[in-house]
Each structure stands twice: as C-alpha cells, then as structure tokens.
Scaffold this active site. Sequence first.
Site, PDB file in Angstrom:
ATOM      1  N   SER A 225      46.528  34.770  49.138  1.00 48.06           N
ATOM      2  CA  SER A 225      47.175  33.956  50.140  1.00 48.06           C
ATOM      3  C   SER A 225      49.244  34.004  49.384  1.00 48.06           C
ATOM      4  CB  SER A 225      47.067  33.267  50.548  1.00 48.06           C
ATOM      5  OG  SER A 225      45.313  33.172  51.332  1.00 48.06           O
TER       6      SER A 225
ATOM      7  N   HIS B   8      38.382  45.650  43.298  1.00 48.64           N
ATOM      8  CA  HIS B   8      38.346  44.395  45.003  1.00 48.64           C
ATOM      9  C   HIS B   8      37.161  43.767  45.174  1.00 48.64           C
ATOM     10  CE1 HIS B   8      40.077  42.350  47.994  1.00 48.64           C
ATOM     11  NE2 HIS B   8      40.778  42.455  47.433  1.00 48.64           N
TER      12      HIS B   8
ATOM     13  N   LYS C 285      45.081  47.258  52.291  1.00 45.23           N
ATOM     14  CA  LYS C 285      43.700  47.419  52.437  1.00 45.23           C
ATOM     15  C   LYS C 285      43.620  47.877  53.149  1.00 45.23           C
ATOM     16  CE  LYS C 285      43.833  42.612  51.345  1.00 45.23           C
ATOM     17  NZ  LYS C 285      42.961  41.268  51.184  1.00 45.23           N
TER      18      LYS C 285
ATOM     19  N   GLU D  28      41.907  37.387  40.790  1.00 42.20           N
ATOM     20  CA  GLU D  28      41.862  36.755  42.781  1.00 42.20           C
ATOM     21  C   GLU D  28      40.871  36.331  43.033  1.00 42.20           C
ATOM     22  OE1 GLU D  28      44.214  40.060  45.183  1.00 42.20           O
ATOM     23  OE2 GLU D  28      42.171  40.785  44.806  1.00 42.20           O
TER      24      GLU D  28
ATOM     25  N   ASN E 143      48.250  45.513  48.019  1.00 41.40           N
ATOM     26  CA  ASN E 143      47.563  45.886  48.957  1.00 41.40           C
ATOM     27  C   ASN E 143      47.280  46.129  49.801  1.00 41.40           C
ATOM     28  OD1 ASN E 143      44.575  47.225  49.559  1.00 41.40           O
ATOM     29  ND2 ASN E 143      44.045  44.823  48.058  1.00 41.40           N
TER      30      ASN E 143
ATOM     31  N   GLU F  16      36.436  42.370  48.097  1.00 38.13           N
ATOM     32  CA  GLU F  16      36.162  43.440  49.309  1.00 38.13           C
ATOM     33  C   GLU F  16      35.618  44.644  49.015  1.00 38.13           C
ATOM     34  OE1 GLU F  16      39.305  43.414  51.458  1.00 38.13           O
ATOM     35  OE2 GLU F  16      40.335  41.804  51.622  1.00 38.13           O
TER      36      GLU F  16
ATOM     37  N   GLY G 152      43.407  36.091  51.789  1.00 35.11           N
ATOM     38  CA  GLY G 152      43.212  36.605  53.719  1.00 35.11           C
ATOM     39  C   GLY G 152      42.706  35.364  54.178  1.00 35.11           C
TER      40      GLY G 152
END
Length: 250
Positions: A212, A98, A13, A169, A11, A100, A175
């Site tokens: 991560s 996701h 992003k 996730e 991904n 985010e 991250g």
Amino acid sequence: MASRIPLVAGNWKMHKTIPEALEFCEAFVEQMPSPPAGVEVAVCPPFPALHPVAQRLRRTKYWVAAQAVHESLSGAHTGEVSAPMIGAAGATGTLVGHSERRAAGETDTQVAERVKAATDADLRVIMCVGESLEVREAGETDGWLTAQVTSGLALLDHAREQQVTIAYEPIWAIGTGVVATPDQAQEACAHVRLVASNFVDGARLRVLYGGSVSPDNAGELMALPDVDGALVGGASLDPDKFARIVEAAT
Ligand code: PGA
C-alpha cells in the site's frame, strides 16, 4: 553508514496488455525522462509485455524486471519461464517469492533455488518476504522473517550477493490500503537486514518496503534508516502516481 542507492520498483502484477504497457512507458518517460539522480527505478511488467517494455526503455536508465522465474534453465515445465529467457527478453532482473506466488504454491525451497538460478544467470533479484496478519498478531513476525530470509538466501553464491535486494512486504498491507506504520516498517526492515547479514554484506544490502505504498506515504517510509526504497503494486500502474513515488525517494 554505508550509502545505499534507493530503488523504487513497480510490480504491475497481472495488469496491462502490451499496448497498455507501452502507453504507460510513453506517459512515464515524458514526465520523467530518466530516474532522478541517486535513485534507481524498475518496472516489472507481466511476461508478454517484458520484451516490448525492455525495448522501449532500452535507452533510458530504467530497469525492467520479470515478476517470477523458474529454477530450471529449460525443460518440461509448462507455463514457466527461465532466467536465461528473461535475460534474453531484455530484462535485467526479476522478483522472487512474492507473497501472491507463495500463496499459489511457491515453496521456500523454490524461492531459494530461484534466487540462485536468477543470480547465476546475471539477473538482479528482488526477493520478497513478509508475514500474515495472523503471524503478526501472534507476535511471531521476527521469527517468520528470520526463517524466510535464511531459507531464501541459503543457496546464493557469495560472488552474486550484490545482485540481491530484499523487499519486506507484510501480507496484510498488500493491496489493502493499510500501510505499515513507520515503526513497524523500520523494525521489520532492520530485522531483515540483520538476518541477511549472515549471507551478504548487510550494510550494502538494499531492503525495500512494500504494501500500500502511495504518493502520500512513500516519502515518510523511504526516509526510515533501514528502508532503501519501495516495491509498489497498485500505485505503480499510474505513471503520474509512480513518478511521484519515485520523486519521494530523492
Ligand atoms: P500494493 O502491492 O502496493 O498494491 O499494496 C505491493 C506488492 O504486492 O508488491
């Protein structure tokens, strides 16, 4: 035990312009001309790079997926992209839900509608679920995942179930460099599979871990019984690191 083909998805992003995306493809394909036997590999570029990357990888066995999709086929939705548009751009899948995107306002209802719209348009879907640190520390992870998986799959047509992969996730691992322990990843992915079994064939469902993932930890995570691959953010931007993660899935 049903054998499930592992999937490693990158991904990107909001990273990589079209030239940068194509540069990645050159370097990656030079290093790994096709996925190793028994592993599927996907990249999820940002929308402008979707078509160029799909064109570049057309003759390889890599699949290309979008990072988001809208639930409508067309209409007055400024800034949004529909599932048929993604398919026509040469991509064969998309991420949905996701964390985010959820943090930016994507609701549980939209996740369900988007899973349906994308699968109905013949796209494969990687639906993302995962808890915050607050939820984990309150001991509510299982209930949280139950709710997200249940609502996310609620509208899925049975005939489309094989197009769905779920990525677990944990938000606190995305991250941050703080990766879930093997016990945490295994337990959560097993729970996701169990809950998803109310909607799809759980033994055949792929459940990925994300958060991560790096070349150093990927092998251990993907070897867990209920982890069928990885959704990789940061480490997927580097062709060499991404290839090492793919290799760890073999
Ligand atoms: P990360 O991101 O690998 O950079 O933690 C994972 C993701 O958000 O999909």
